[in-house]
Design an enzyme around this catalytic site. Structure first.
Site, mmCIF file in Angstrom:
data_model
loop_
_atom_site.group_PDB
_atom_site.id
_atom_site.type_symbol
_atom_site.label_atom_id
_atom_site.label_comp_id
_atom_site.label_asym_id
_atom_site.label_seq_id
_atom_site.Cartn_x
_atom_site.Cartn_y
_atom_site.Cartn_z
ATOM 1 C CB SER A 268 -0.945 -0.004 1.209
ATOM 2 O OG SER A 268 -0.234 -0.195 2.412
ATOM 3 N N GLY B 18 -0.431 4.720 0.125
ATOM 4 C CA GLY B 18 -1.164 5.928 0.457
ATOM 5 C C GLY B 18 -1.918 6.484 -0.740
ATOM 6 C CD GLU C 224 3.281 7.673 -4.701
ATOM 7 O OE1 GLU C 224 3.765 6.946 -3.806
ATOM 8 O OE2 GLU C 224 3.956 8.235 -5.567
ATOM 9 N N GLY C 225 -1.972 4.814 -4.222
ATOM 10 C CA GLY C 225 -2.653 3.544 -4.450
ATOM 11 C C GLY C 225 -1.878 2.376 -3.890
ATOM 12 N N GLY D 273 -6.045 1.100 5.388
ATOM 13 C CA GLY D 273 -5.228 -0.055 5.024
ATOM 14 C C GLY D 273 -5.934 -1.368 5.315
ATOM 15 C CG ASP D 274 -6.931 -2.232 9.215
ATOM 16 O OD1 ASP D 274 -5.769 -2.580 8.942
ATOM 17 O OD2 ASP D 274 -7.252 -1.679 10.281
#
Length: 315
Positions: A227, A229, A231-232, A258-259
């Site tokens: 991951s 942020g 930026e995908g 993120g989860d």
């Protein structure tokens, strides 16, 4: 659709406090406060249940303050297989600055868990995973559990025919990826910082991230998701390398994004989707979660529309 099982050995009660312009050392008036059952596996379970997948959640909770978890599981129809022990589940305070968009975390110590309790959690997960479930092991390890404890847990789940997705970091992730063959999880999802910590060097650009992810795939992990942020995320398998991203979305809370991405990966695996579809669903879940506080998704049509809009770049 395969069922999903989540394991959270060190969950938390998340107290999110929204402040417009946090002033350190001063008096801050909260705009809003919200208490949620938290922890990586719990957050994954909440988002996966919103998608309509049958979900079982297990792990370790303190008997003293499990009310938020009981309520969440009841509302979302999640099968509660958590082991209760004496004490209180830790409380994590998250101060969300609505002006800057930044979140400050204050994480308190968790419960102390012994090997016998871990055996009970493993048994609960195995019982739920008998039908070939996708099993997510999420978060940090509590005090009392050795960093390499996940190796035997993953091996046991693999032997039972489960597909294991590991979302942990630091020493537990390092120990897990030092294993070989059937001891390895099917997929891992570090972020850039966690991957840098794992390999012991900076990864300043996409090429460096791809190289580090490919090394993990060569060790035997089938899918590595990094991951990134805004930026995908990067998705790497033995046969494919691609990035997926969506336009920057104004975030009510970045907590648990993120989860939510892990929930997107996991639900796509439960639906036997190919890599590109997994990538689209992962970033769509993460983006959709930004507009919610707590482990919740908007309507399925909203998430599906985001997945269709995701920009895919093959490397």
């Amino acid at each position: 659709m395969k069922p999903i099982v989540t394991i959270t050995l060190n969950p938390a009660v998340d107290l999110t406090i929204e402040v417009g312009g946090l002033v350190q050392g001063g008096v801050n008036r909260a705009e809003r406060a919200q208490l949620n059952a938290g922890g990586k596996g719990v957050n994954v379970a909440g988002c996966a249940a919103d998608w309509g997948v049958p979900v079982t959640a297990t792990g370790v909770l303190g008997r003293g303050n499990d009310g938020a978890f009981v309520e969440l599981f009841a509302i979302k129809g999640i099968a509660d297989r958590f082991i209760r022990i004496t004490g209180d589940t830790r409380t994590n305070i998250k101060i969300a600055d609505t002006t800057s968009g930044e979140t400050t975390d204050l994480n308190t110590p968790g419960l102390v868990v012994d090997a016998e309790c871990l055996k009970r959690v493993t048994a609960a997960a195995l019982n739920a995973a008998k039908t070939g479930a996708i099993v997510v092991i999420g978060g940090s390890l509590p005090a009392g559990i050795a960093p390499d404890a996940l190796v035997s847990l993953v091996a046991t789940l693999n032997d039972a025919g489960a597909t294991v997705v590991a979302d942990t970091s630091g020493a537990p992730l390092k120990a897990l990826l030092a294993a070989k063959g059937k001891l390895l999880p099917f997929a891992v999802k570090p972020n850039r910082h966690e991957l840098e910590e794992l390999v012991g060097r900076p990864l300043p650009n996409l090429d460096a991230l791809v190289g580090a992810a490919q090394d993990i795939v060569l060790s035997g992990v089938r899918l590595v998701v990094v991951s990134r942020g805004e930026e995908g995320a990067l998705f790497v398998t033995a046969d494919e390398k691609l990035t997926a991203r969506l336009p920057v979305i104004e975030a009510l809370s970045t907590v648990g994004a993120g989860d939510a991405m892990v929930a997107g990966i996991t639900t796509a695996l439960a639906e036997d989707k190919p890599v590109e579809a997994i990538a689209r669903q992962a970033v769509a879940f993460a983006a959709a979660k930004l507009a919610r506080v707590g482990p919740h998704l908007p309507e399925r049509t909203v998430v599906s529309a985001l997945a269709e809009r995701a920009e895919i770049t093959r490397l």
